[in-house]
Each structure stands twice: as structure tokens, then as C-alpha cells.
Design a protein around this motif. Structure first.
Motif, mmCIF file in Angstrom:
data_model
loop_
_atom_site.group_PDB
_atom_site.id
_atom_site.type_symbol
_atom_site.label_atom_id
_atom_site.label_comp_id
_atom_site.label_asym_id
_atom_site.label_seq_id
_atom_site.Cartn_x
_atom_site.Cartn_y
_atom_site.Cartn_z
ATOM 1 N N ARG A 134 -26.006 6.811 -66.519
ATOM 2 C CA ARG A 134 -27.359 6.913 -67.087
ATOM 3 C C ARG A 134 -28.341 7.392 -66.015
ATOM 4 O O ARG A 134 -29.153 8.287 -66.254
ATOM 5 N N GLN A 135 -28.224 6.804 -64.818
ATOM 6 C CA GLN A 135 -29.094 7.222 -63.707
ATOM 7 C C GLN A 135 -28.794 8.672 -63.308
ATOM 8 O O GLN A 135 -29.706 9.454 -63.051
ATOM 9 N N LEU A 136 -27.517 9.022 -63.269
ATOM 10 C CA LEU A 136 -27.119 10.387 -62.926
ATOM 11 C C LEU A 136 -27.760 11.394 -63.879
ATOM 12 O O LEU A 136 -28.327 12.402 -63.446
ATOM 13 N N MET A 137 -27.711 11.121 -65.177
ATOM 14 C CA MET A 137 -28.293 12.051 -66.152
ATOM 15 C C MET A 137 -29.832 12.096 -66.044
ATOM 16 O O MET A 137 -30.435 13.146 -66.220
ATOM 17 N N GLY A 138 -30.441 10.964 -65.726
ATOM 18 C CA GLY A 138 -31.901 10.923 -65.519
ATOM 19 C C GLY A 138 -32.302 11.808 -64.342
ATOM 20 O O GLY A 138 -33.237 12.613 -64.430
ATOM 21 N N TYR A 139 -31.581 11.675 -63.237
ATOM 22 C CA TYR A 139 -31.851 12.521 -62.065
ATOM 23 C C TYR A 139 -31.563 13.986 -62.385
ATOM 24 O O TYR A 139 -32.277 14.883 -61.946
ATOM 25 N N ALA A 140 -30.492 14.239 -63.133
ATOM 26 C CA ALA A 140 -30.113 15.620 -63.480
ATOM 27 C C ALA A 140 -31.247 16.308 -64.243
ATOM 28 O O ALA A 140 -31.529 17.485 -64.020
ATOM 29 N N ARG A 141 -31.923 15.552 -65.133
ATOM 30 C CA ARG A 141 -33.072 16.123 -65.860
ATOM 31 C C ARG A 141 -34.213 16.425 -64.886
ATOM 32 O O ARG A 141 -34.789 17.503 -64.917
ATOM 33 N N THR A 142 -34.513 15.464 -64.015
ATOM 34 C CA THR A 142 -35.601 15.632 -63.043
ATOM 35 C C THR A 142 -35.368 16.852 -62.152
ATOM 36 O O THR A 142 -36.282 17.623 -61.879
ATOM 37 N N PHE A 143 -34.116 17.018 -61.678
ATOM 38 C CA PHE A 143 -33.808 18.100 -60.736
ATOM 39 C C PHE A 143 -33.270 19.366 -61.424
ATOM 40 O O PHE A 143 -32.790 20.281 -60.758
ATOM 41 N N LYS A 144 -33.337 19.367 -62.773
ATOM 42 C CA LYS A 144 -32.991 20.557 -63.571
ATOM 43 C C LYS A 144 -31.553 21.054 -63.357
ATOM 44 O O LYS A 144 -31.301 22.252 -63.228
ATOM 45 N N VAL A 145 -30.603 20.098 -63.324
ATOM 46 C CA VAL A 145 -29.183 20.464 -63.224
ATOM 47 C C VAL A 145 -28.373 19.729 -64.311
ATOM 48 O O VAL A 145 -27.171 19.532 -64.178
ATOM 49 N N GLU A 146 -29.074 19.349 -65.390
ATOM 50 C CA GLU A 146 -28.458 18.524 -66.438
ATOM 51 C C GLU A 146 -27.219 19.184 -67.051
ATOM 52 O O GLU A 146 -26.180 18.550 -67.223
ATOM 53 N N LYS A 147 -27.331 20.485 -67.346
ATOM 54 C CA LYS A 147 -26.224 21.188 -67.999
ATOM 55 C C LYS A 147 -24.961 21.163 -67.114
ATOM 56 O O LYS A 147 -23.856 20.877 -67.580
#
Length: 197
Positions: A174-187
Motif C-alpha cells: 500500500r505504501q509502495l503504491m502511494g509513493y509510486a503515485r507521488t513519484f509518477k512511476v505507478e504504472k
């Protein structure tokens, strides 16, 4: 016990390392450190950082002592977490903007700067191979950092880090996906996790 004995006792308890700041807080004169250094009883690892000459020097801890606002970053963080199998040839540290740091360091160091709100995300600490505590970004933030297009890590490092993370017991997706959104690497994070998990 004289001040020299106090320093030796401190070295024995703290992995063979003492800072001028620590000595000062113990009421020890900086002159005692300088004298011990000039007589070969202490070696200078970095400005204000001394080690027992018999102790193996810890470059990573020395950088942390001399650059206290720096956070170990990207491949250096992966190395500290044991997620990649090679020692980085250049250490990477991240600093808050607008701070200016001298790059005249003996150690091979690459400096990054970020807006304060991004710099502060995911700061934690871990031990160096020499057993000293240093500041580093947590694993989830580090995985996002190595994927960012600016100064992206090499493909082999990314693959090794993602595989290592997928096998960990305490991962926080969950934290990983939250950070991924913030740093624009979610995909990209989602693609790796779907393949590996």
C-alpha cells in the motif's frame, strides 16, 4: 579516569568511532582529540570524525557525519538493505533544496537535491556494513527512486531490487503504491509487482 581514557572507553562502545561533537558533549577538550591524532592514537576519517586506527574505517558513516542533512539514496540505499550484490562505486545522497553543499569530498559521491516536501518522504535509518546507523530512504521509496527517468538506475539493478522486494516478508505494498503515485512511476511499479507477486 582522564579524558584520554574516556575517549578510549567511548571508542570501545561505539564501533571505534568518535565525533568532535560527542567528545564536546562529554566535556572533553578538542585539544585531547587533536593530541591523540598527532600521536597516532586516532585517525581522522572526516572533519570532526575520528576512529581507532585499528578499526576498519566506515566511509558511509563518515559521509553521514560530515553531511548530516544527506539521506542515502537509490543504489546506495539498495546496497545498505542488501538488495543488490555489489558495492556502489559512487555513493548517492539526497539533500533538501535550497541547501548548497561542498562537493569537495574525498569519497566518490553523487549529490541530488529535491524540494523539501519530496526530500522528507520515507526517511528512516539502517546500519552500514561497519555497524553504524545512517539515514536512508525506506525500501518502498527507494524502489520508486530507481525507476524515475532522471538518473534512472540500470536495468539489472532494477530487476534485482524488485525481485528481492517481492520475496520480503515485511513489504508494504500500500505504501509502495502511494509513493509510486507521488513519484509518477505507478504504472511501472504495478507491472513489476504483477509479474513478481
Amino acid at each position: 579516569m582522564n579524558q584520554q581514557d574516556e575517549i578510549i572507553e567511548y571508542l570501545n562502545k561505539n564501533g571505534g568511532q568518535i565525533t568532535s561533537k560527542a567528545a564536546n558533549s562529554m566535556g572533553i577538550s578538542p585539544r585531547v582529540l587533536r593530541n591523540m591524532h598527532s600521536h597516532g592514537q586516532l585517525e581522522k576519517l572526516a572533519p570532526g570524525v575520528y576512529i581507532d586506527p585499528l578499526e576498519f574505517g566506515d566511509d558511509i558513516a563518515a559521509l553521514q557525519y560530515s553531511l548530516s542533512k544527506g539521506i542515502f539514496f537509490k543504489d546506495t540505499a539498495l546496497f545498505l538493505y542488501g538488495m543488490i550484490d555489489r558495492t556502489p562505486s559512487t555513493y548517492e545522497m539526497n539533500f533538501p533544496l535550497p541547501y548548497a553543499y561542498s562537493t569537495k569530498k574525498d569519497a566518490p559521491l553523487k549529490i541530488y537535491r529535491q524540494k523539501k516536501e519530496l526530500y522528507e518522504i520515507g526517511i528512516t535509518s539502517t546500519k552500514t556494513p561497519g555497524g553504524h546507523l545512517v539515514k536512508v530512504y525506506n525500501i518502498e521509496r527507494t524502489l520508486c527512486d530507481i525507476l524515475r527517468t532522471r538518473d534512472r538506475s540500470d536495468a539489472e539493478t532494477i530487476k534485482q531490487a524488485m525481485s528481492s522486494y517481492a520475496q520480503q516478508k515485511g513489504k508494504n505494498l500500500r505504501q509502495l503504491m502511494g509513493y509510486a503515485r507521488t513519484f509518477k512511476v505507478e504504472k511501472e511499479i504495478r507491472t513489476y509487482m504483477e509479474v513478481l507477486l
